[in-house]
Design an enzyme around this catalytic site. Structure first.
Site, PDB file in Angstrom:
ATOM      1  N   SER A   1       5.006 -22.371 -28.458  1.00  0.00           N
ATOM      2  CA  SER A   1       4.855 -21.077 -29.106  1.00  0.00           C
ATOM      3  C   SER A   1       4.645 -20.000 -28.056  1.00  0.00           C
ATOM      4  O   SER A   1       3.891 -20.178 -27.103  1.00  0.00           O
ATOM      5  CB  SER A   1       3.651 -21.081 -30.053  1.00  0.00           C
ATOM      6  OG  SER A   1       3.892 -21.880 -31.175  1.00  0.00           O
TER       7      SER A   1
ATOM      8  N   ASP B   1       1.743 -12.114 -35.598  1.00  0.00           N
ATOM      9  CA  ASP B   1       1.581 -13.296 -34.741  1.00  0.00           C
ATOM     10  C   ASP B   1       1.989 -13.013 -33.305  1.00  0.00           C
ATOM     11  O   ASP B   1       2.712 -13.794 -32.677  1.00  0.00           O
ATOM     12  CB  ASP B   1       2.346 -14.497 -35.287  1.00  0.00           C
ATOM     13  CG  ASP B   1       1.828 -15.821 -34.714  1.00  0.00           C
ATOM     14  OD1 ASP B   1       0.825 -15.797 -33.965  1.00  0.00           O
ATOM     15  OD2 ASP B   1       2.427 -16.875 -34.993  1.00  0.00           O
TER      16      ASP B   1
ATOM     17  N   HIS C   1      -1.334 -17.024 -32.484  1.00  0.00           N
ATOM     18  CA  HIS C   1      -1.949 -18.321 -32.783  1.00  0.00           C
ATOM     19  C   HIS C   1      -2.152 -19.167 -31.527  1.00  0.00           C
ATOM     20  O   HIS C   1      -2.931 -20.117 -31.545  1.00  0.00           O
ATOM     21  CB  HIS C   1      -1.152 -19.089 -33.847  1.00  0.00           C
ATOM     22  CG  HIS C   1       0.137 -19.662 -33.405  1.00  0.00           C
ATOM     23  ND1 HIS C   1       1.357 -19.079 -33.653  1.00  0.00           N
ATOM     24  CD2 HIS C   1       0.426 -20.810 -32.733  1.00  0.00           C
ATOM     25  CE1 HIS C   1       2.325 -19.830 -33.172  1.00  0.00           C
ATOM     26  NE2 HIS C   1       1.793 -20.888 -32.602  1.00  0.00           N
TER      27      HIS C   1
END
Length: 343
Positions: free
Chosen positions: A192, A109, A78
């Site tokens: 992230s 992911d 993402h």
């Protein structure tokens, strides 16, 4: 980047990164190596941070970890979704370098990007064995929250084996992530793809999500989730070696399907559009036009529900699949699940 996701059995989450710029106060308790805990923190941050980079694109900000001296970098999918080119900033110099996408693994992911002209002296991360991650273990989360480069927070591993689900976004599909590490180290937007590190300076996980519940005051930074290092390394190694994921480790029925709704617009199952020749569903006698309504005795009403359930099952596992044939006949067959192929 920040988005909303659901945690199975818990509540809502947000796509995060990791940590805010301040780490919690350290005590003078001795570590196993004999140095004070504070000195241990300082040494770990100094050792690991050169392996942690900032990743930016026109639409995103996130973090990554250096895999090798050739410039391969692992991060969350993402973080890099929506673009194929990026700027990577090294924590050691603050210098930015161009990078391009190698391959994505949206179902987990994860993604790998590569520096176009990698500089000398890149320092790869050292991986921990995440199967040995223990509840109560002290960890540090490192990355670039809201663009505050080279930031760290501390906490513990709060739980292991969590299952969380990310709904689809504009650039990413829905994904169910299993065996996740829960941590109290704060995970914030922009981090992230960063590093969740033990006190040996080894990466035990990749911070990915933080809990959010709008009914209970919004974000809960002390409830974060990281992809375990063993899974991150397994996928990243495949991408570096083969240019793509060749063994997803995820179960598959071997169908192309769509959510079917009734006259009241309620989802009632997954309509089989195609079956893979010689695949699990085809071998069990499932054909296009059938409506799948249960897998492993769990009711299935949508493609999202089917994908989420399959993520918790294993290739080679035998499960009952309930379906309704085009003529209205209800049937149940045993299906030996295959492995999801990633394009």
């Amino acid at each position: 980047m920040l988005g909303v996701v659901a945690v199975l059995g818990i509540g809502a989450l947000a796509l995060g990164g990791c940590t805010s710029s301040g780490s919690g106060s350290a005590s003078s308790t001795s570590s196993p190596g004999g140095a004070s805990l504070q000195t241990n923190y300082e040494d770990v941050i100094a050792s690991v941070m050169p392996s942690v980079v900032e990743i930016t694109s026109p639409s995103s900000l996130g973090t990554g970890e250096i895999l090798d001296t050739q410039g391969d970098i692992v991060t969350n999918n993402h973080v890099v979704a929506g673009s194929d080119t990026y700027t990577v900033t090294l924590s050691t110099s603050g210098e930015g370098f161009a990078a391009t996408l190698v391959s994505r693994f949206p179902q987990g992911d994860l993604a790998v990007i590569k520096l176009t002209n990698p500089p000398s002296g890149l320092k790869p991360v050292t991986w921990a064995d995440s199967s040995k991650a223990a509840v109560g273990q002290i960890v540090l989360a490192m990355g670039n929250p809201i663009g505050l480069s080279s930031s760290s927070t501390d906490g513990i591993i709060s739980a292991t084996g969590r299952t969380v689900t990310e709904p689809k976004s504009e650039n990413t599909p829905a994904a169910t992530l299993t065996d996740m590490i829960q941590t109290s180290a704060e995970i914030n937007s922009g981090n992230s793809g960063g590093a969740l590190v033990d006190l040996n300076g080894h990466v035990v996980g990749i911070p990915t999500l933080t809990a959010v519940d709008q009914n209970l005051g919004g974000a809960h930074p002390g409830i974060g989730f990281a992809i375990p290092s063993n899974e991150a390394k397994r996928i990243a190694d495949q991408i570096v070696t083969h240019g793509k994921v060749v063994d997803s480790g995820l179960a598959s029925l071997g169908i192309t399907g769509r959510t079917v709704i009734d006259s009241n617009a309620n989802p009632v199952g997954v309509g089989v559009v195609e079956v893979t020749s010689g695949g699990p569903a085809a071998n069990a006698g499932i054909v296009p036009g059938d409506l799948i309504t249960s897998v492993d005795k769990v009711q299935i009403t949508s493609m999202e529900a089917l994908s989420a359930l399959l993520a918790t099952l294993s290739p080679g596992q035998k499960v009952p699949v309930g379906f309704t044939e085009a003529n209205g006949t209800k049937s149940t067959v045993e299906v030996t699940l295959g492995t999801l192929q990633v394009s």
